[in-house]
Enzyme design. Sequence first.
Site, PDB file in Angstrom:
ATOM      1  N   ARG A 157      -3.725   8.842  46.631  1.00  0.00           N
ATOM      2  CA  ARG A 157      -3.429   8.630  45.219  1.00  0.00           C
ATOM      3  C   ARG A 157      -4.453   7.862  44.626  1.00  0.00           C
ATOM      4  O   ARG A 157      -4.371   7.670  43.224  1.00  0.00           O
ATOM      5  CB  ARG A 157      -2.240   7.948  45.320  1.00  0.00           C
ATOM      6  CG  ARG A 157      -0.956   8.269  46.070  1.00  0.00           C
ATOM      7  CD  ARG A 157       0.432   7.589  46.063  1.00  0.00           C
ATOM      8  NE  ARG A 157       1.510   8.552  45.717  1.00  0.00           N
ATOM      9  CZ  ARG A 157       2.599   8.008  45.095  1.00  0.00           C
ATOM     10  NH1 ARG A 157       2.719   6.949  44.821  1.00  0.00           N
ATOM     11  NH2 ARG A 157       3.452   8.962  44.566  1.00  0.00           N
TER      12      ARG A 157
ATOM     13  N   GLU B  77      -1.337   1.895  44.267  1.00  0.00           N
ATOM     14  CA  GLU B  77      -2.632   2.135  45.101  1.00  0.00           C
ATOM     15  C   GLU B  77      -3.863   2.252  44.206  1.00  0.00           C
ATOM     16  O   GLU B  77      -5.007   1.846  44.670  1.00  0.00           O
ATOM     17  CB  GLU B  77      -2.564   3.529  45.815  1.00  0.00           C
ATOM     18  CG  GLU B  77      -1.429   3.481  47.077  1.00  0.00           C
ATOM     19  CD  GLU B  77      -0.098   3.854  46.873  1.00  0.00           C
ATOM     20  OE1 GLU B  77       1.037   3.763  47.387  1.00  0.00           O
ATOM     21  OE2 GLU B  77       0.158   4.068  45.483  1.00  0.00           O
TER      22      GLU B  77
ATOM     23  N   LYS C 160      20.110  -3.581  49.771  1.00  0.00           N
ATOM     24  CA  LYS C 160      19.679  -2.849  50.969  1.00  0.00           C
ATOM     25  C   LYS C 160      20.111  -3.446  52.244  1.00  0.00           C
ATOM     26  O   LYS C 160      20.337  -4.613  52.599  1.00  0.00           O
ATOM     27  CB  LYS C 160      18.253  -3.133  50.892  1.00  0.00           C
ATOM     28  CG  LYS C 160      17.219  -2.146  51.880  1.00  0.00           C
ATOM     29  CD  LYS C 160      15.990  -2.301  51.597  1.00  0.00           C
ATOM     30  CE  LYS C 160      15.199  -1.150  52.484  1.00  0.00           C
ATOM     31  NZ  LYS C 160      13.752  -1.172  52.465  1.00  0.00           N
TER      32      LYS C 160
END
Length: 642
Positions: A405, A377, A288
Amino acid sequence: MDMEIGAKLKDIIFPADLRKLEESDLQEVCADLRQYIIDMVSVNGGHFAASLGVVELTVALHYALNTPYDQIVFDVGHQAYGHKILTGRRENFHTNRLIGGLSGFPKRSESEYDAFGVGHSSTSISAALGMAVASAYKGEHDRQHVAIIGDGALTGGMAFEALNHAGIEKSNVLVILNDNCMSIDPNVGALKDYLTNITTSKSYNRFRDDLVHVLAKISKNGPNAYGWAKKLQQTIKGTLWENANLFESLNFRYFGPVDGHDVNKLAKTIEDLKHIPGPKLLHAVTVKGKGYALAEKDQTKWHAPGLFDKITGEIKKSVSDKPQAPKYQDVFGHTLVELAESNKSIMGITPAMPSGSSMNIMMKAMPERAFDVGIAEQHAVTFSAGLATQGLVPFCNIYSSFMQRAFDQVIHDVALQKLNVVLCLDRAGLVGADGPTHHGAYDIAYMRCIPNMIVASPMNEEELRNMMFTAQLPDKGPFSIRYPRGKGVMPDWRKPFQELAIGKGHKICDGEDVAVLSFGHVGNEVVKAFQQLNQEGIYPAHYDMRFAKPLDEELLHEVFKNFKKVITVEDGCLVGGFGSAILEFMSESDYQAQVVRLGIPDTIVEHGEQEELWQICGYDASSIISQINKLTTGHKTQTLVG
């Protein structure tokens, strides 16, 4: 906007132009594309490190596939800037995340190359599988469907559900695992360790490069040859490394790990994989922030750094001589540690957002009492419920739009059992440039419909601290606290804690003709409006309600007995929100009044700066002034609040 464009990138408007180039040109294309992303994001802002990490993968996919007929689904979408630049949007890329401009995420209405709209994680495999099944049903057997998912997003339960389903389908779907050990913060959990084992297994990796190419060639000779090749593949992998079968146990053909920054190897591998039928997983190892040293070194900081000097790496920040109010998230983080120091029962939980929610402050101070559970979540809420059954007080911090969610878990695992779980909803209301996938528009409505749930929102930092203090006291039950993205209004915010009476609001000022009832930080827009109206001789009343559930009925009786004109203001959806709660009270109490509700209308609000969106939706200070003028006796003003 004038921006120097590399020689190879300059002639690429659409992927068809890319596919005209020789393979030997691809490295230069990648260099040009990476530099263009650096140039643009440094002056316009946006997500940064994620797109740099998939430059080679993006180029290889569009080179090897026949897009847009072949469909690419990005997970989350932070990494799609290179994709957008290569698919006809380079000239408009300077409008990225600006109001009326390009979305910061893939968006189907924006381009035929955006096969699926995304913004939340772990959806790509499900979407790509649905597309692949549809293509098979329509006889489009040559059509390729690719899901690009990071190792962070793979921790989401939905991704595993999709892998489980895809394994029993014969659909032509390729999952590319973009393995960089990061989501926004470093990844956690057993899956991370498993993928690390794969990438460091030398005995297995000796065979990885040739296997894909051999299988592809054999597969071109027909199903019988492929069946033999598949058995050979399983034998080799099973002999070399017994743990190589996590994905293969789900009936995926696993290939890799491969160097995610070797564009030529990636393009060749993807070309080969097109000829291997059924579900496949290509494991690509990437970095990244690749190509920008500072982003590689601190990937969390450079996920979305804002504006910066691309040469020095200095991140540009506004400078003011005046004391600055802190971000609400930082008030949460520091207050949580302060409370936890005196209450040993307090625990902190966040699903993969320790820096975004400032839970990292507690994780550093009390690592044994703060948990990053990954992009999960639902698990975060039920894990918190489990802690609460044992007498602990979990503060579960989840962005408002992400909490959607875990709605079932909030109802079934927290509210039904009346557990003392404190749900802290960061980024509530309109969040700005991230747009509709991240707006926290619905939590007031979906929380206040749940029995046993307390729904609170602070107007400032002091109220946030006091709500957190109140929520951790015994026998409070399920407690939801919502607060917005960005700064508060109190530079001197460390005030002594005070317990708040549940369901009690606060009269900020008395007035005449019109009463304004606000819920949360948006009450500060009311204060701005009143400062101007008072100068013009107009004196409405203002009530900071603090709680949308339970409502302060005593205060509301006072309002409706004394005012026939009422305005409600909220940074949330009007349908079922705070204003609706006020109308319900008025109706049930048999009052008659003219009530104007200001908030997020029943439409999808696009991206832009928060202040711009408040104005568009009609609840910034200027809009509040306009509404009050309409309700008062003919007094008009055109003055706008700065």
